[in-house]
Scaffold this motif. Structure first.
Motif, short mmCIF file in Angstrom:
data_model
loop_
_atom_site.label_atom_id
_atom_site.label_comp_id
_atom_site.label_asym_id
_atom_site.label_seq_id
_atom_site.Cartn_x
_atom_site.Cartn_y
_atom_site.Cartn_z
N ARG A 167 0.91 -1.27 0.03
CA ARG A 167 -0.09 0.07 0.03
C ARG A 167 0.84 1.22 0.15
O ARG A 167 0.62 2.28 -0.86
N GLU A 190 1.18 4.08 -2.98
CA GLU A 190 0.96 5.32 -2.72
C GLU A 190 2.10 6.42 -2.78
O GLU A 190 2.02 7.30 -3.77
N ASP A 230 -6.04 -1.97 -2.17
CA ASP A 230 -6.42 -0.84 -1.85
C ASP A 230 -7.30 -0.10 -3.00
O ASP A 230 -6.79 0.66 -3.75
N GLU A 282 -9.43 2.19 -2.54
CA GLU A 282 -9.60 3.72 -2.37
C GLU A 282 -8.32 4.54 -3.12
O GLU A 282 -8.66 5.46 -3.91
N LEU A 283 -7.06 3.96 -3.03
CA LEU A 283 -6.04 4.86 -3.58
C LEU A 283 -5.80 4.52 -5.19
O LEU A 283 -5.34 5.19 -5.91
N ASP A 285 -18.86 12.10 2.48
CA ASP A 285 -18.28 10.81 2.84
C ASP A 285 -17.28 10.85 1.49
O ASP A 285 -17.39 11.51 0.59
N GLY A 286 -16.26 9.76 1.92
CA GLY A 286 -15.43 9.53 0.93
C GLY A 286 -14.02 9.29 1.61
O GLY A 286 -13.84 9.46 2.72
N PRO A 287 -13.05 8.85 1.08
CA PRO A 287 -11.59 8.47 1.56
C PRO A 287 -10.95 9.63 1.74
O PRO A 287 -11.19 11.01 1.41
N THR A 288 -10.00 9.54 2.53
CA THR A 288 -9.22 10.82 3.19
C THR A 288 -8.48 11.34 2.22
O THR A 288 -8.32 12.63 2.22
N TRP A 289 -8.00 10.91 0.92
CA TRP A 289 -7.43 11.60 -0.11
C TRP A 289 -8.38 12.67 -0.76
O TRP A 289 -7.64 13.49 -1.34
#
Length: 302
Positions: free
Chosen positions: A73, A77, A111, A113-114, A186-190
């Protein structure tokens, strides 16, 4: 980065440890801070060197199985960040390669999300390079599945921009309205940067594509006014888009008022992609008749 301290990796040889993975993660954060302040020109080189070091270790050093996904991960990233920085540095072939490499590691890590962030980077780059068909296909593939509201809104915004570049202005406008409607908290931190300033960029670009430069300038001016002081690269980018719109609209008096601020940022922010846009605006406005903005642009090199 703090020179001597940050250049000393944790456990440079031997089995990969949790401390090493944490060290890589800290460096990714530092690279993002450098990007927000100074752009991708210099930070991209640091990111690529760090990535190559990490990839070498993956190939020669053992990693405990419980740590494997975390390692994949963070390396994924890092590759994503390096790809973005190279995009900003206008090294587009290298950027694409590292984005594809990021997808490899992020899929090994599971992952999603990324992976979505990397796909949006590839769509964005395709738009920038004039490959609107490719950008549209990426967006359609992603939008076909379940997504958090903020991420769906982002890909709809990308779809709108790709449609506008293909001359489908009515559908692009409808898609952007839909994008704004589905964005939630809502959503991923990025996805923290998927905000009204990002949607203002989409709106401004749709205006530019249909030739409504006055409206686009108004949108970019509003986005620039709301940019936080610490987001220096973002402010530089929005200033240049605004300058370009004003020049295209024929409002050279307003464009000239921007020149001192833009000139101050040229030497502070290293973003070849933004400087390429600035060169076009300077040329179109005729500022290069001995003006100091044109001189500063020339000093940035090819």
């Amino acid at each position: 980065m703090d020179g001597r301290k940050s250049l000393q990796p944790v456990g440079d040889e031997g089995p990969i440890t949790e401390a090493y993975v944490g060290w890589l993660r800290d460096h990714v954060r530092q690279l993002l801070l450098l990007d927000a302040q100074f752009g991708g020109n210099e930070a991209s080189g640091q990111a690529v060197r760090l990535l190559r070091s990490a990839v070498r270790r993956i190939g020669v050093d053992s990693c405990p199985q419980p740590l494997w996904r975390d390692l994949m991960r963070v390396v994924g990233e890092l590759a994503e960040v390096a790809g973005w920085l190279l995009y900003d540095a206008d090294q587009q072939d290298a950027s694409r390669r590292l984005s594809l490499e990021a997808l490899h590691y992020l899929r090994l890590a599971g992952d999603r999300e990324l992976e979505l962030l990397t796909l949006q980077n590839l769509s964005m780059q395709a738009e920038y390079l004039g490959r609107s068909g490719e950008a549209l296909q990426i967006c359609e593939a992603v939008l076909d599945g379940p997504l958090p509201g903020r991420v769906r809104g982002l890909f709809l915004g990308r779809r709108a921009h790709a449609l506008a570049k293909r001359g489908q202005h009515s559908e692009a406008a409808r898609t952007l309205v839909e994008a704004r409607a589905v964005v939630e908290d809502d959503g991923p931190t990025w996805a923290y940067w998927v905000d009204e300033r990002q949607f203002a960029w989409f709106e401004g670009m749709l205006g530019m594509e249909r030739g409504d430069f006055d409206q686009a300038a108004e949108v970019f001016a509003g986005a620039l006014a709301s940019t936080p002081a610490h987001r220096v690269r973002g402010a530089f980018s929005r200033s240049v888009y605004l300058l370009d719109c004003l020049v295209r609209a024929g409002d050279l008096r307003e464009a000239e008022r921007l020149v001192p601020d833009v000139a101050a940022r040229v030497g502070e922010v290293g973003s070849r992609r933004t400087v390429a846009l600035l060169r076009g605006a300077v040329r179109d406005a005729g500022f290069d008749g001995g003006g100091y903005l044109a001189e500063l642009v020339r000093e940035t090199g090819p």
